[in-house]
Design an enzyme around this catalytic site. Structure first.
Site, PDB file in Angstrom:
ATOM      1  CB  CYS A 185      -0.985  -0.026   1.152  1.00  0.00           C
ATOM      2  SG  CYS A 185      -2.383   1.120   0.889  1.00  0.00           S
ATOM      3  CE  LYS A 219     -10.346   4.246   3.369  1.00  0.00           C
ATOM      4  NZ  LYS A 219     -10.546   4.122   4.834  1.00  0.00           N
ATOM      5  CB  SER A 263      -8.709   0.279   2.769  1.00  0.00           C
ATOM      6  OG  SER A 263      -8.987   1.272   3.735  1.00  0.00           O
ATOM      7  CG  HIS A 285      -4.681  -3.289   2.435  1.00  0.00           C
ATOM      8  ND1 HIS A 285      -3.527  -3.114   3.161  1.00  0.00           N
ATOM      9  CD2 HIS A 285      -5.090  -2.058   2.051  1.00  0.00           C
ATOM     10  CE1 HIS A 285      -3.250  -1.824   3.238  1.00  0.00           C
ATOM     11  NE2 HIS A 285      -4.171  -1.161   2.561  1.00  0.00           N
ATOM     12  CD  GLU A 329      -2.205  -6.266   4.232  1.00  0.00           C
ATOM     13  OE1 GLU A 329      -2.316  -5.074   4.575  1.00  0.00           O
ATOM     14  OE2 GLU A 329      -2.118  -6.622   3.030  1.00  0.00           O
ATOM     15  NE  ARG A 375     -10.956   4.459  11.413  1.00  0.00           N
ATOM     16  CZ  ARG A 375     -10.071   4.043  10.509  1.00  0.00           C
ATOM     17  NH1 ARG A 375      -8.996   3.371  10.871  1.00  0.00           N
ATOM     18  NH2 ARG A 375     -10.270   4.293   9.211  1.00  0.00           N
TER      19      ARG A 375
END
Length: 308
Positions: A144, A165, A194, A237, A239, A251
């Site tokens: 990233c 985003k 993300s 991502h 992972e 969040r």
């Protein structure tokens, strides 16, 4: 073969419960084999979550891995206990001074996308890390923001802010089926995304020596090989845990931060339903292929790493 990590590292118990083979120092010493030395330069705020995610992926291979954790020398994290950092992490300056060499290095992203690279407080030291990899690391994997920073440092390719985003799970095409890093990959795969920034394919194509291996019509280039610098850059991502995007979404909602529901993540895009993991198998394939390629090409004599 299992991954060797300290038995008191939080990831040890997590991975053991999941069935990932892990071993302590005593068991490792009984094996007459040179382990691959893989380090993680962890720039993410949630250190324990991130180190567990990457240990899970590289620990799933049939090779013995010696896993080390590295941090920026002067930067202080606010989200992980100082005791954890002191116990398990070595500052980069100490690693560099030791002359130690590594078969592989992972460099994570960081939540500082809005800043120009040169305004990041630890940018000067990070560029030292990038240059150090050329003589002390056999293969480097930038993830990233970490991958964007590496491609900028070595090739001058800029990142660009997005109007909103890129957030969700997007289909990516396999653009290089013959690549050793994509062995076993389907023609396309789903990857969590993300980020507030992007790298542009035409600018990557204009940089000599860069080859895009995975890309998406929706979210752009994803996985790029830089053979001259013995590096891979991935902007998304693999992972991530099943609920990582959910944690980020919850969040932001709780903080009142404007955020779209992550695309193609919840069934029917309904955040009231449990998210589905559709990337786990390809994640293990990619990182397993990376580890295998390191094993096939790294010098047995570790002092020769970076010399050829």
């Amino acid at each position: 073969m299992p991954i060797k990590i300290p038995t008191d590292l939080p990831a040890f118990d997590v991975l053991a419960r999941e069935g990932v083979m892990v071993m302590g120092e005593d068991a490792a010493l009984r094996q007459d084999i040179r382990p691959l030395k893989i380090a993680l330069l962890n720039l993410m705020p949630k250190k324990i979550q991130t180190e567990t995610q990457f240990a899970r992926l590289i620990g799933a291979t049939p090779l013995q891995i010696e896993f080390s954790l590295v941090r920026m020398t002067e930067h202080k994290t606010k989200n992980t206990a100082a005791e954890h950092m002191e116990t398990f992490y070595r500052p980069f300056a100490e690693v560099a001074d030791s002359g130690e060499k590594f078969d592989g290095l992972l460099i994570t992203g960081a939540p500082i996308e809005h800043l120009p690279f040169t305004e990041v407080t630890y940018w000067n030291e990070l560029t030292q890390v990038f240059d150090w990899t050329q003589s002390h690391v056999h293969s480097t994997f930038g993830i990233c923001w970490g991958g964007m920073a590496m491609i900028y440092h070595f090739h001058g390719v800029q990142k660009h802010m997005l109007p909103r985003k890129a957030f969700g799970c997007f289909r990516h095409s396999n653009l290089a089926p013959a690549s050793q890093y994509l062995r076993g990959f389907s023609d396309d795969c789903v990857i969590p995304v993300s980020r507030w920034t992007e790298m542009r394919q035409d600018e990557i194509d204009a940089a000599p020596g860069l080859v895009t291996l995975l890309g998406s019509d929706e979210s752009g280039p994803c996985l790029v090989e830089d053979a001259a610098h013995r590096a891979l850059y991935i902007f998304n991502h693999f992972e991530y845990d099943s609920d990582t995007l959910k944690q980020e979404y919850d969040r932001d909602v709780a903080n009142g931060t404007p955020i779209n529901v992550p695309q193609n993540y919840y069934p029917g895009d309904d955040p009231a339903l449990p998210p589905q993991n559709r990337w786990r198998s390809h994640a293990h394939l990619l990182y397993g292929n990376w580890i295998n390629q390191i094993y096939q090409t790294t010098p047995f004599d570790q002092t020769l790493i970076g010399t050829r």
